[in-house]
Design a protein around this motif. Structure first.
Motif, short mmCIF file in Angstrom:
data_model
loop_
_atom_site.label_atom_id
_atom_site.label_comp_id
_atom_site.label_asym_id
_atom_site.label_seq_id
_atom_site.Cartn_x
_atom_site.Cartn_y
_atom_site.Cartn_z
N ALA A 59 0.82 -1.23 0.00
CA ALA A 59 0.00 0.00 0.00
C ALA A 59 0.84 1.26 0.00
O ALA A 59 0.39 2.30 0.50
N GLY A 60 2.03 1.19 -0.56
CA GLY A 60 2.94 2.34 -0.51
C GLY A 60 2.39 3.59 -1.17
O GLY A 60 2.42 4.67 -0.58
N GLN A 61 1.91 3.45 -2.39
CA GLN A 61 1.43 4.62 -3.10
C GLN A 61 0.21 5.24 -2.42
O GLN A 61 0.07 6.46 -2.35
N LYS A 62 -0.66 4.39 -1.89
CA LYS A 62 -1.85 4.89 -1.20
C LYS A 62 -1.45 5.64 0.07
O LYS A 62 -2.04 6.68 0.40
N ILE A 63 -0.44 5.11 0.79
CA ILE A 63 0.02 5.78 2.01
C ILE A 63 0.59 7.15 1.70
O ILE A 63 0.27 8.15 2.35
N LEU A 64 1.44 7.21 0.68
CA LEU A 64 2.06 8.48 0.31
C LEU A 64 1.01 9.48 -0.17
O LEU A 64 1.07 10.67 0.18
N ASP A 65 0.08 9.00 -0.97
CA ASP A 65 -0.97 9.89 -1.47
C ASP A 65 -1.84 10.40 -0.32
O ASP A 65 -2.25 11.57 -0.30
N PHE A 66 -2.11 9.53 0.66
CA PHE A 66 -2.98 9.90 1.77
C PHE A 66 -2.37 11.01 2.62
O PHE A 66 -3.06 11.95 3.04
N VAL A 67 -1.07 10.91 2.88
CA VAL A 67 -0.42 11.93 3.72
C VAL A 67 0.17 13.07 2.89
O VAL A 67 0.74 14.01 3.44
N GLY A 68 0.04 12.98 1.58
CA GLY A 68 0.49 14.06 0.72
C GLY A 68 2.00 14.15 0.57
O GLY A 68 2.56 15.24 0.43
N ALA A 73 10.06 13.74 -2.30
CA ALA A 73 10.30 14.25 -0.94
C ALA A 73 11.01 13.21 -0.09
O ALA A 73 11.88 13.53 0.72
N PHE A 74 10.65 11.93 -0.30
CA PHE A 74 11.33 10.84 0.40
C PHE A 74 12.81 10.81 0.07
O PHE A 74 13.66 10.63 0.94
N ARG A 75 13.11 10.97 -1.20
CA ARG A 75 14.51 10.94 -1.63
C ARG A 75 15.30 12.10 -1.00
O ARG A 75 16.42 11.91 -0.50
N ILE A 76 14.72 13.28 -1.01
CA ILE A 76 15.42 14.46 -0.49
C ILE A 76 15.65 14.34 1.01
O ILE A 76 16.75 14.59 1.51
N SER A 77 14.61 13.97 1.76
CA SER A 77 14.76 13.85 3.21
C SER A 77 15.73 12.73 3.57
O SER A 77 16.55 12.88 4.48
N GLY A 78 15.66 11.61 2.85
CA GLY A 78 16.62 10.53 3.09
C GLY A 78 18.04 10.95 2.81
O GLY A 78 18.97 10.60 3.53
N GLY A 79 18.22 11.76 1.75
CA GLY A 79 19.55 12.25 1.42
C GLY A 79 20.12 13.15 2.50
O GLY A 79 21.29 13.06 2.85
N ILE A 80 19.27 14.02 3.05
CA ILE A 80 19.73 14.94 4.10
C ILE A 80 20.16 14.16 5.35
O ILE A 80 21.21 14.43 5.95
N LEU A 81 19.33 13.18 5.74
CA LEU A 81 19.65 12.38 6.93
C LEU A 81 20.92 11.56 6.72
O LEU A 81 21.75 11.43 7.63
#
Length: 205
Positions: A59-68, A73-81
């Motif tokens: 349910a990955g796409q549904k989860i991401l779509d649900f929380v907007g 954004a996942f790639r950018i935040s993961g890169g910063i961390l």
């Protein structure tokens, strides 16, 4: 057809997760730890990664779509961390913290950065979504089986951390830690660039 798909899925996840490339990073991040402690960290990180990848496969796409939240954004935040972790490796901040404490339980990289975003990174999450979403149950089960096989390879290579560290010696471990820090920093920057490209900010890169 299913065998061909399974082979394709295996190589896709193998390349994206990169078990061989993760092994030296695990050695650097667990330098000086006992074999038992390393086993705990390896098992925990792999189990958590399997759970995360399974959830995103279902349910990955549904989860991401649900929380907007977008994969960019996942790639950018993961890169910063990851970049913050790379700085710790480059300047030996983790080693200094371990020397201040006789109990190393405070240093646990199993959840971050090992389980996520190194094993279950943006690329692996996106691959699970693309391979499993909207497919028949037989195909979905094949994807999950392949994913577990790839993570099992990661775990087996993590178990070789002790022999690898003994082979490298103290100086070799220091050099490896710095080198892996540089590679991790470059990987983190690439995550950020990929995220910005997905958003259309860096269309030419």
């Amino acid at each position: 057809m299913e065998l061909t798909f399974a082979i394709t899925a295996f190589f896709t996840l193998f390349v994206v997760i990169d078990p061989i490339g993760l092994a030296p990073m695990f050695v650097a991040m667990t330098s000086g730890m006992t074999q038992r402690r390393r086993l705990q960290i390896a098992a925990t990180s792999c189990i958590i990664a399997v759970v995360i990848l399974t959830v995103f496969g279902l349910a990955g796409q549904k989860i991401l779509d649900f929380v907007g939240i977008s994969l960019a954004a996942f790639r950018i935040s993961g890169g910063i961390l990851l970049f913050i972790t790379a700085l710790d490796m480059l300047f030996e901040r983790r080693t200094a913290r371990r020397e201040e404490k006789t109990d190393d339980l405070s240093h646990d990289p199993s959840v971050f950065p090992l389980a996520m975003p190194l094993i279950a990174g943006p690329g692996a999450l996106a691959s699970m979504i693309l391979l499993a979403s909207g497919a028949e149950w037989s195909v979905t089960l094949t994807v999950f089986g392949v994913m577990i096989a790839v993570v099992a390879l990661v775990f087996l290579l993590f178990l070789l951390a002790g022999p690898i560290e003994r082979l490298l010696g103290a100086t070799g471990v220091i050099v490896t830690t710095r080198l892996m820090g540089m590679i991790l920093a470059a990987l983190s920057v690439q995550f950020i660039i990929d995220g910005l490209r997905d958003l259309g900010v860096l269309a030419t890169l």
